[in-house]
Enzyme design. Structure first.
Site, PDB file in Angstrom:
ATOM      1  N   GLY B  12       0.820  -1.202   0.000  1.00 20.54           N
ATOM      2  CA  GLY B  12       0.000   0.000   0.000  1.00 20.54           C
ATOM      3  C   GLY B  12       0.856   1.255   0.000  1.00 20.54           C
ATOM      4  N   GLY B  14      -0.377   4.495   0.505  1.00 18.59           N
ATOM      5  CA  GLY B  14      -1.145   5.624   1.018  1.00 18.59           C
ATOM      6  C   GLY B  14      -0.269   6.448   1.953  1.00 18.59           C
ATOM      7  N   GLU B 173     -18.002  17.832   5.445  1.00 16.92           N
ATOM      8  CA  GLU B 173     -17.267  18.575   4.418  1.00 16.92           C
ATOM      9  C   GLU B 173     -17.983  18.488   3.072  1.00 16.92           C
ATOM     10  OE1 GLU B 173     -13.383  16.823   5.036  1.00 16.92           O
ATOM     11  OE2 GLU B 173     -12.743  18.563   6.202  1.00 16.92           O
ATOM     12  N   ALA B 318      -5.397  10.923   8.131  1.00 18.15           N
ATOM     13  CA  ALA B 318      -4.047  10.994   7.572  1.00 18.15           C
ATOM     14  C   ALA B 318      -2.935  11.096   8.622  1.00 18.15           C
ATOM     15  CB  ALA B 318      -3.961  12.191   6.620  1.00 18.15           C
TER      16      ALA B 318
END
Lengths: 436, 436
Positions: B12, B14, B173, B318
């Site tokens: 991954g 990310g 959002e 994040a």
């Protein structure tokens, strides 16, 4: 009772269509302008090859039509697909079955890729005429490198061989830009394969590249592509395309997973049995761009068989399309105002093509031919000034791109395939590239 | 004979995966680092909702992984799909059947959308976790407006009703950004419908928005969304989603063509029966982020059940992912260097969410809570400084976006669905959003 303003329908929102809408809108005339397009965006086609080679992102060359026509309150956009035109009843029929009456019609439905009946071309060739085409080419080319990096044995099977069919401006620009992408941008990014060894083969049926250009420009294009390791096959004809190879008339078989089809276009068949057409599907027009027998119907852009004063056909590129769209709009206004129409006169500013960074050719009026860096700047300048108009965002995009390009700062190297939307009936997929 | 360097596989790319790769690469240790990802790009997920609402283009939040790992010559990327992990044999199995041995493994395979078994959610809900997800939402939302403009009778059938499920940061959002898009950007662009009348309904199961935030931030989010005409359904549960409507537990039926599913994620099932999992599919980890029984295997990011010192789970966003990836990489280096590992300690800089232009909430340490414009600037600053690192292009994108955003200059309002590539076996379509 207030009088209903005359309705002008413009089919297609490409260069010709939007040019017509702007001219109509700016006139201030009391009109009901209806723009019909399958998409909600206009495409800046001269830079499509940059999207295909990851120099620009889709949003940089696609422009929101509603934003462009926003200043003209008389104009509205309907995102619809036109099924056909009924000139005798003055009706446009949509594929929903609905019909829209008009008082004047401007058809700028553009063209689509012409495969010339070559076996396998439609199934395996990658055209480069629409924005989805360009994104698909980019995804495919980058995916070939990823596949080869994961399994280098694929290189011998042609995974890193890229065949471009057609030596006109699109093919030349695409071959040159791919070479620079592979050799200057991607070469640092792989460990198991060397992008500099990727093969680019440009196949052209005639004996020269850029057939519409002057010999000096053709010569420069030859030299610059050769300097970028592009293998040229001139006077060569593709006879068959399969998933893993291309066969030429000479018997040469090129193993490849990628055939970019830049061999030509044909007019969209929107009105197929209604209007007279010439070779390539372009609709025959009167000198004023109206259709014989239907003085209230005008054709402009790639679909129109518009000619120079000497009777030769104008090329299917942006600048004549813009001029034709504007002319058609003026004639619509003249007709509605009871004035006679006037013939279309095209003032040809020349022909330009980019081979690569600081390498271009420009055939200008007065027998001036530019090559190399100065031609590249001329190309940039002309696009900036003539095509961008007052559009702030477009200008900004082009300036930013040119700056990045000169520094080898490349853009979006993403392999990104959004899933189609299964739910909404109106969400569309490309069925017929280039149709309005 | 030269010794083969130890191989570290990172699954991954990310936030967690790239953070681990950078830490490993920067160490200068003699390693063979193999990064595996299904895509050739990394996604800046905190701004996905901006792609979905046409504030940013895909290339602005997707970043080419090869470009990011370019400085680390020990690291290579393979664009491959991982089928499963065999920790006892220290092998990663790809879906091609090939296996890769490792000396140390960092699993950052992320999460995918969790539909919680709600009837119709998987079929008709639009998730917002990957970049293709975001593009699909944008295409769908804009296509709803085009369909309604072409046929205004669709408005009564819910074409302009947008339901967002989930009142966490993503849902808040998204609802706020849609409201601004409709009311500030699109309102000038249609003739037959009025985008200001579009309905946005935010459905949240609990009694408050932003459950993880402080009451003052929750209150601000309520007020700001209400001021933007977002209809709130708190303490409300979705029981059924069909193509044209949503049914709530209360019996309320909302006609709509658009259900944005922001209700939560679950860990990817890459190693389903191999490692112990908690609710939400997160893999149980030791304090040093290794997997119980496999000290050479670490898990980081959304997939890891990493905790604060008080034992509470860290949010799947994040910043913790970046810290966990870095920590896992450090432990790999310590183990390979024969040192004992150390526990992961997360220094929580707080929680932030944006409701709209100059409206955000930020729960910072030391009981500092910011709301409104100052929180928006804090949000911008933190993303700029902490997440962007030294990446020039990302920083430029964010600055440009923030500037355009404040001036209501909006970006790419294109409905663009590239056709998938039928020819190349390796070209991919999204099957399981969020899988590496």
């Amino acid at each position: 009772m207030a009088q209903t303003p005359p309705r002008v329908i413009v089919i297609g929102a490409g260069f010709a269509g939007l040019s017509a809408v702007k001219r109509l809108g700016r006139s201030g005339a009391d009109l009901d302008i209806v723009v019909l397009d399958r998409h909600n965006y206009n495409t800046f086609q001269p830079l499509l090859y940059q999207v295909a080679t990851a120099g620009l992102d889709a949003g940089d060359v696609g422009h929101h039509i509603r934003g462009i026509i926003r200043p003209y309150r008389q104009a509205e956009l309907l995102v619809e697909t036109v099924a056909r035109v009924h000139p005798d009843q003055r009706l446009v029929e949509l594929d929903t079955g609905a019909t829209l009456p008009y008082d004047a019609l401007v058809i700028t439905a553009g063209a689509r890729t012409n495969y010339f009946g070559v076996s396998g071309a439609q199934e395996h060739g990658l055209p480069l005429y629409t924005l989805p085409d360009a994104i698909r080419v980019r995804n495919h080319v980058l995916a070939c490198f990823e596949a080869a990096e994961a399994d280098p044995s694929l290189v011998d099977q042609g995974a890193l061989t890229f065949v471009v069919v057609g030596g006109g401006p699109t093919g030349v620009e695409m071959a040159g830009a791919m070479s620079e992408l592979f050799r200057n941008v991607m070469r640092r990014d792989f460990r198991r394969i060397d992008p500099e060894n990727a093969r680019i083969v440009l196949v052209e049926m005639t004996d020269t590249l850029l057939g519409a250009f002057r010999p000096r420009s053709q010569q420069h294009a030859h030299e610059q592509l050769a300097a970028r390791n592009v293998e040229l096959r001139l006077g060569a004809r593709v006879t068959n395309i399969e998933r893993t190879r291309v066969t030429l008339e000479s018997g040469e078989v090129i193993p490849t997973r990628t055939v970019i089809w830049a061999a030509g276009v044909q007019g969209n068949d929107l009105t197929d049995d209604t209007f007279e057409r010439i070779r390539g599907g372009r609709i025959v027009v009167n000198p004023d761009l109206s259709v014989p027998g239907h003085p209230e119907v005008f054709v402009a852009g790639d679909l129109a068989a518009a000619t120079r004063r000497d009777g030769t056909l104008l090329p299917q590129v942006a600048r004549p399309a813009i001029a034709e769209g504007r002319h058609a709009a003026r004639q619509v206004l003249r007709r509605l105002g009871g004035q006679p129409t006037v013939p279309f006169r095209y003032h040809d500013p020349g022909n330009m093509a980019t081979i690569g960074r600081r390498a271009a050719v420009a055939d200008l009026p007065l027998h001036i031919t530019l090559t190399g860096g100065i031609a590249w700047l001329a190309w940039l300048g002309l696009h900036l000034i003539e095509l961008m108009g007052g559009m702030h965002r477009r200008t900004e995009v082009l300036v930013r791109w040119a700056w990045d390009y000169l520094r080898w700062e490349w853009g979006p190297l993403l392999i990104l395939t959004p899933a189609p939307d299964p739910d909404l009936a109106t969400s569309e997929q490309e069925q017929e590239p280039g149709a309005p």
